[in-house]
Design an enzyme around this catalytic site. Structure first.
Site, PDB file in Angstrom:
ATOM      1  CD  GLN A 273      -2.895  -1.169   2.331  1.00  0.00           C
ATOM      2  OE1 GLN A 273      -2.592  -1.852   3.290  1.00  0.00           O
ATOM      3  NE2 GLN A 273      -3.997  -0.460   2.297  1.00  0.00           N
TER       4      GLN A 273
ATOM      5  CG  HIS B  88      -0.834  -6.019   5.508  1.00  0.00           C
ATOM      6  ND1 HIS B  88      -0.861  -5.311   6.688  1.00  0.00           N
ATOM      7  CD2 HIS B  88      -1.996  -5.699   4.887  1.00  0.00           C
ATOM      8  CE1 HIS B  88      -1.973  -4.597   6.763  1.00  0.00           C
ATOM      9  NE2 HIS B  88      -2.683  -4.818   5.667  1.00  0.00           N
TER      10      HIS B  88
ATOM     11  CG  ASN C 239      -3.200  -7.376   8.161  1.00  0.00           C
ATOM     12  OD1 ASN C 239      -3.186  -6.757   9.228  1.00  0.00           O
ATOM     13  ND2 ASN C 239      -4.054  -7.099   7.202  1.00  0.00           N
ATOM     14  CD  GLU C 240      -7.792  -6.702   8.625  1.00  0.00           C
ATOM     15  OE1 GLU C 240      -8.112  -6.791   7.439  1.00  0.00           O
ATOM     16  OE2 GLU C 240      -8.119  -5.746   9.349  1.00  0.00           O
TER      17      GLU C 240
HETATM   18  C1  BGC Z   1      -6.327  -3.764   6.278  1.00  0.00           C
HETATM   19  C2  BGC Z   1      -5.626  -2.588   5.614  1.00  0.00           C
HETATM   20  C3  BGC Z   1      -6.672  -1.664   5.008  1.00  0.00           C
HETATM   21  C4  BGC Z   1      -7.521  -1.137   6.133  1.00  0.00           C
HETATM   22  C5  BGC Z   1      -8.545  -0.091   5.737  1.00  0.00           C
HETATM   23  C6  BGC Z   1      -7.581  -3.401   7.019  1.00  0.00           C
HETATM   24  O1  BGC Z   1      -8.545  -4.334   6.712  1.00  0.00           O
HETATM   25  O2  BGC Z   1      -5.436  -4.481   7.072  1.00  0.00           O
HETATM   26  O3  BGC Z   1      -4.725  -3.071   4.683  1.00  0.00           O
HETATM   27  O4  BGC Z   1      -6.110  -0.642   4.257  1.00  0.00           O
HETATM   28  O5  BGC Z   1      -8.207  -2.201   6.737  1.00  0.00           O
HETATM   29  O6  BGC Z   1      -9.542  -0.594   4.934  1.00  0.00           O
END
Ligand code: BGC
Length: 429
Positions: free
Chosen positions: A16, A110, A154-155
């Site tokens: 990003q 990520h 991540n997530e």
């Molecule tokens: C993610 C980010 C994303 C952010 C805002 C999260 O789900 O980890 O990569 O930019 O939310 O939408």
């Protein structure tokens, strides 16, 4: 009051912000003629070259932590070939953090993966567990002596959330198609629907050329329950690999968690949603040093399932409700079941009005302070995001940053919200 030693920071993700992540699956998908991305990531924020300025601005505002991710596609551009120069780049970023008194919190994955991994089946293929373990071990060997805190994935629950959204979307699309067929005058609906289907057909062919399959299993594809378990096995494998090299590194995973609220009659839906987002992962994260909590808003459930945002609610650029109190609720709920430390690894708002970001931070931090006051082990808060950056399929239209980035000159302009967040720097012993 925030205690001394509390990690107060901001977060980014490699794809990003860095720019030119050419060997990743996202880069490839952005370039497909029938892509669903609003625009390609391109140079992003050129953070790959400007990280020093960005970390300096973060530190000057009083923050003491920076969460960023290492890009697997750079480190292992081809299966089994590791790039010493690229690992050196991340060593420089870590050292830069330390030179400003900033604690680096590193994420290994990520959302973006190397193209070769997706060609081998991606996040539904058992082999990915072993590949991720090997990558994690390599990073730990090369950088472990400089790190104290690592998020593996991540997530990790994003694939299941996307599966749920896709099911709802398909249902809506089917209903729209049925309407379009029966209501002959509404040509436009029919046309759009056909175009969408046509796009999907072309995209499938284009994906097949790049990834060897019409439906590549990237990290944010709709995940099957088997794939969901596989992601968690990858987390555990990576954790073992890191601990084998450097037992002292604190390792955790991050989850995207909504404040799932029930209005009368919606209890069963709200409970099921929380179990899907959080509860069923407990056996996999047991014994982790920390959990990375990522929260942006709440979702409410009624007797018929998920409800839209309440009438008249303030919405963010992302179209979800402005509701900073969600963070405190989620932290408390996580703490009831999870026995490790909690680090808020993401929390933020997309808005063009920075005074709303300041207000969001004020109310979110009020919740964090209340949790700390009650003895809940919240060890850090990283705001999403340090910079206005590439918001995946939505491109650069969403402004989540504490620092504005001019898209033509790459000039950085810190916003008031950055200074405001810095005012929470820990003072209590
Ligand atoms: C993610 C980010 C994303 C952010 C805002 C999260 O789900 O980890 O990569 O930019 O939310 O939408």
């Amino acid at each position: 009051m925030i205690p001394k030693g509390f990690l107060l920071g901001a977060a980014t993700a490699a794809h990003q912000v860095e720019g030119n992540n050419r060997l990743s699956d996202y880069w490839a998908q952005e370039k497909l003629p029938h892509t669903s991305f609003a625009e390609p990531s391109g140079d992003a924020c050129d953070h790959y070259h400007r990280y020093e300025e960005d970390i300096r601005l973060l530190a000057e505002a009083g923050l003491n932590a920076y969460r960023f991710s290492i890009e697997w596609a750079r480190i292992e551009p081809e299966e089994g070939r590791f790039d010493e120069e690229e690992i050196g780049h991340y060593r420089d970023v870590i050292r830069c953090c330390r030179s400003f008194g900033v604690e680096p919190i590193v994420t290994l994955m990520h959302f973006t993966s190397p193209v070769w991994l997706i060609r081998k089946g991606g996040w539904e293929a058992e082999s990915t567990v072993g590949y991720f373990r090997r990558y994690a071990a390599y990073v730990a060997e090369k950088l472990g002596d400089e790190l104290s805190c690592v998020c593996t994935i991540n997530e990790a629950n994003m694939g299941l959330q996307i599966a749920t959204i896709s099911r709802r979307f398909m249902l809506m699309a089917q209903q729209a198609a049925a309407k379009a067929k029966s209501a002959e005058g509404t040509v436009q609906v029919g046309m759009n629907f056909e175009k969408m289907m046509e796009n999907m057909k072309f995209a499938a062919m284009e994906n097949a050329e790049v990834f060897g399959t019409p439906q590549p299993q990237v990290f944010v594809s709709a995940r099957t329950p088997e794939g969901d378990a596989l992601v968690m096995r990858a987390h555990r494998a990576a954790k073992e690999a890191i601990k084998a090299v450097r037992p002292g590194i604190r390792v955790g995973i991050t989850l995207s968690l909504h404040d799932c609220q029930a209005v009368k009659g919606g209890e069963a839906y709200a409970d099921a949603a929380w179990d899907e987002e959080f509860g069923h992962y407990l056996p996999y994260i047991e014994g982790d040093d920390f959990l990375g909590v990522q929260n942006y808003t709440r979702t409410q459930y009624g007797p018929g399932g998920q409800l839209p945002a309440p009438e008249g609610a303030e919405l963010t650029q992302m179209d979800y409700e402005f509701y900073p109190e969600a963070l405190e609720h989620v932290i408390r709920r996580v703490n009831e079941a999870f026995r490790g430390d909690i680090i808020v690894t993401e929390n933020g708002i997309a808005t063009g009005d920075d005074t709303r970001r300041v207000e969001f931070i004020r109310r979110a931090m009020k919740g964090v302070e209340a949790c700390i006051g009650d003895g809940i082990p919240v060890r850090g808060y990283c705001h999403w995001s340090l910079l206005d950056n590439f918001e995946w399929q939505k491109g650069y239209s969403m402004t989540f940053g504490l620092i504005a980035v001019d898209r033509t000159t790459q000039e950085r302009t810190p916003k008031d919200s950055l200074r405001f967040l810095g005012s929470y720097a820990g003072t209590r012993d």
